[in-house]
Design a protein around this motif. Structure first.
Motif, PDB file in Angstrom:
ATOM      1  N   LYS A  85      43.795 -51.472   9.534  1.00 29.15           N
ATOM      2  CA  LYS A  85      42.359 -51.280   9.279  1.00 29.15           C
ATOM      3  C   LYS A  85      41.538 -51.416  10.552  1.00 29.15           C
TER       4      LYS A  85
ATOM      5  N   ASP B 264      45.734 -50.210   2.517  1.00 34.62           N
ATOM      6  CA  ASP B 264      45.044 -51.424   2.077  1.00 34.62           C
ATOM      7  C   ASP B 264      44.842 -51.322   0.558  1.00 34.62           C
ATOM      8  N   SER B 265      45.162 -52.394  -0.182  1.00 38.10           N
ATOM      9  CA  SER B 265      45.199 -52.280  -1.648  1.00 38.10           C
ATOM     10  C   SER B 265      43.844 -51.886  -2.234  1.00 38.10           C
ATOM     11  N   GLU B 266      42.753 -52.417  -1.657  1.00 34.69           N
ATOM     12  CA  GLU B 266      41.416 -52.111  -2.189  1.00 34.69           C
ATOM     13  C   GLU B 266      41.090 -50.633  -1.996  1.00 34.69           C
TER      14      GLU B 266
ATOM     15  N   GLU C  15      37.209 -54.774   5.811  1.00 37.06           N
ATOM     16  CA  GLU C  15      37.470 -53.772   4.764  1.00 37.06           C
ATOM     17  C   GLU C  15      36.207 -53.022   4.355  1.00 37.06           C
TER      18      GLU C  15
HETATM   19 MG    MG Z   1      43.083 -55.512   1.468  1.00 33.66          MG
END
Ligand code: MG
Ligand code: NAD
Length: 386
Positions: free
Chosen positions: A126, A151-153, A222
């Motif tokens: 990121k 990234d999971s989000e 993020e």
């Molecule tokens: Mg994340």
């Protein structure tokens, strides 16, 4: 039957890298590993190379180059040493996709080189978008290359978008676990230790992102990452604390409808989706059970106790090279926290100090980002805690 996707994994020995190799191993028909790289873990890189037989490997720490070269000398594997080699190997003609699973600013140059060579990017790193989001997204657009979030989000948001055509996003809601110190006051945070900060309640990750999660800087990074990935204004991004880490993030559309993506906190799901996109491949990962999670809770983040989140919003608001300053200061702050040179709250003081002192550039070029990173690291190293 499609031919397997040919992939490079930058940072193969880390938390994301090793999980990506598990995904590859489970789907030998779908993926073929062409490049593996690591910084210091020569032993693991060698064993990965023996198992996956890539065309090339890079060990970034040149002191370890002879070890890796000798161990793989009997195989048709090209072995390179040094950071500069990362920029070369991502351009190999047979590569389809590059997974950027290395940590920090070091991801920027190889990611840009891969985009220029027309490779799709599965983006775990990121920091690349935090440092130079405007430059990198424009470059990806110019080369018609996809930036696929790991990234999971961001994967959650990405997974909510298919089928929406041109429907604009009204806002996105990024969920945050809150980390090990959720609910603590500033006074309580003043005394927390390195060992406590390294224990994340829901995720098992590399040291840098684990500290970032404890300080909430991870969520700040993020927010900036999401701004660039989904082309949003800062006001369209909200953060909500969700301690169970089941709802991975949400998208709200202009009719008020909200879509979310849910699942157990397991990075292999977003990693696999980024590698297999637009397909979904079967997986044997454990399934979510509503019976085990009778309540999913949500609360507002505390930006007074967790000042890093506020600093990240401020840097993004300021624009230009301010997020690059934020990132470099944070990388040094985390490293110095891990060496017991600054306290947990001292990390925010250090970052604020760098944001005040580093030279501001409103419209930075690549060279400006390089200079900003260098200048900020010097300031951050010289910073003396009060
Ligand atoms: Mg994340
Ligand atoms: P990690 O520390 O476990 O692994 C990092 C990898 O990168 C290692 O293979 C290491 O050898 C390599 N590396 C480190 N510094 C390097 C350098 N200067 N040059 C070349 N190689 C270098 O890290 P991680 O937790 O796997 O995180 C990787 C990236 O993915 C980070 O940007 C992180 O923010 C992001 N991410 C991680 C997770 C997670 O669950 N771990 C989740 C979301 C995003």
């Amino acid at each position: 039957m499609q031919s397997p996707k040919k992939i490079a994994i930058l940072g193969a020995t880390g938390s994301i890298g090793t999980q990506a190799l598990e995904v590859v191993q489970a789907h030998p028909d779908a993926f073929e590993v062409v490049v593996l790289t690591a910084q210091n873990n020569a032993a693991l890189l060698i064993s990965q190379a023996l198992a996956f037989q890539p065309k090339a490997v890079v060990i970034a720490n040149t002191d370890l180059y002879p070890t890796v070269r000798d161990a793989l000398a009997h195989l048709p594997i090209q072995v390179y040493g040094g950071m500069e080699a990362l920029v070369e190997v991502v351009q190999l003609p047979e590569l389809d996709l590059v997974l950027t699973a290395l940590v920090g600013y070091a991801g920027l140059a190889p990611t840009m080189a891969a985009i220029r060579a027309g490779k799709h990017i599965a983006l775990a790193n990121k920091e690349t978008l935090v440092v130079a989001g405007e430059l990198v997204t424009a470059l990806a657009q110019a080369h018609q290359v996809a930036l696929l979030p790991v990234d999971s989000e961001h994967s959650a948001i990405f997974q909510c978008l298919p089928g929406e055509g041109q429907n604009p996003i009204e806002k996105i809601i990024l969920t945050a676990s809150g980390g090990p110190f959720r609910g603590k006051t500033r006074q309580e945070l003043a005394a927390v230790s390195k060992a406590q900060a390294l224990k994340h309640p829901n995720w098992d990750m590399g040291a840098k992102i684990t500290i970032d999660s404890a300080s909430m800087m991870n969520k700040g990074l993020e927010v900036i990452e999401a701004k660039w990935l989904f082309d949003l204004r800062l006001e369209q991004i909200e953060v909500v604390v969700h301690p169970q880490s089941i709802v991975h993030s949400l998208v709200q559309f202009e009719d008020g409808s909200i879509k979310a993506q849910l699942g157990l906190p397991d990075m292999k799901i977003p990693i696999q989706y980024a590698l297999s996109y637009p397909r979904r491949l079967p997986s044997a990962f454990p399934r979510f059970d509503f019976g085990l999670y009778p309540s999913l809770t949500f609360e507002k983040p505390d930006t007074e106790a967790f000042r890093n989140l506020a600093l990240a919003f401020e840097a993004m608001q300021r624009g230009g090279n301010a997020p690059c300053i934020l990132n470099a200061a944070n990388e040094v702050a985390v490293a110095r926290f891990l060496k017991d040179e600054v306290s947990f709250l001292g990390m925010s003081d250090l970052i604020a100090d760098c944001l005040a002192k580093a030279s501001f550039v409103a419209k930075p070029s690549y060279e400006d980002y390089v200079a900003t990173d260098e200048q900020t690291r010097r300031l951050a190293q010289a910073y003396k805690p009060q």
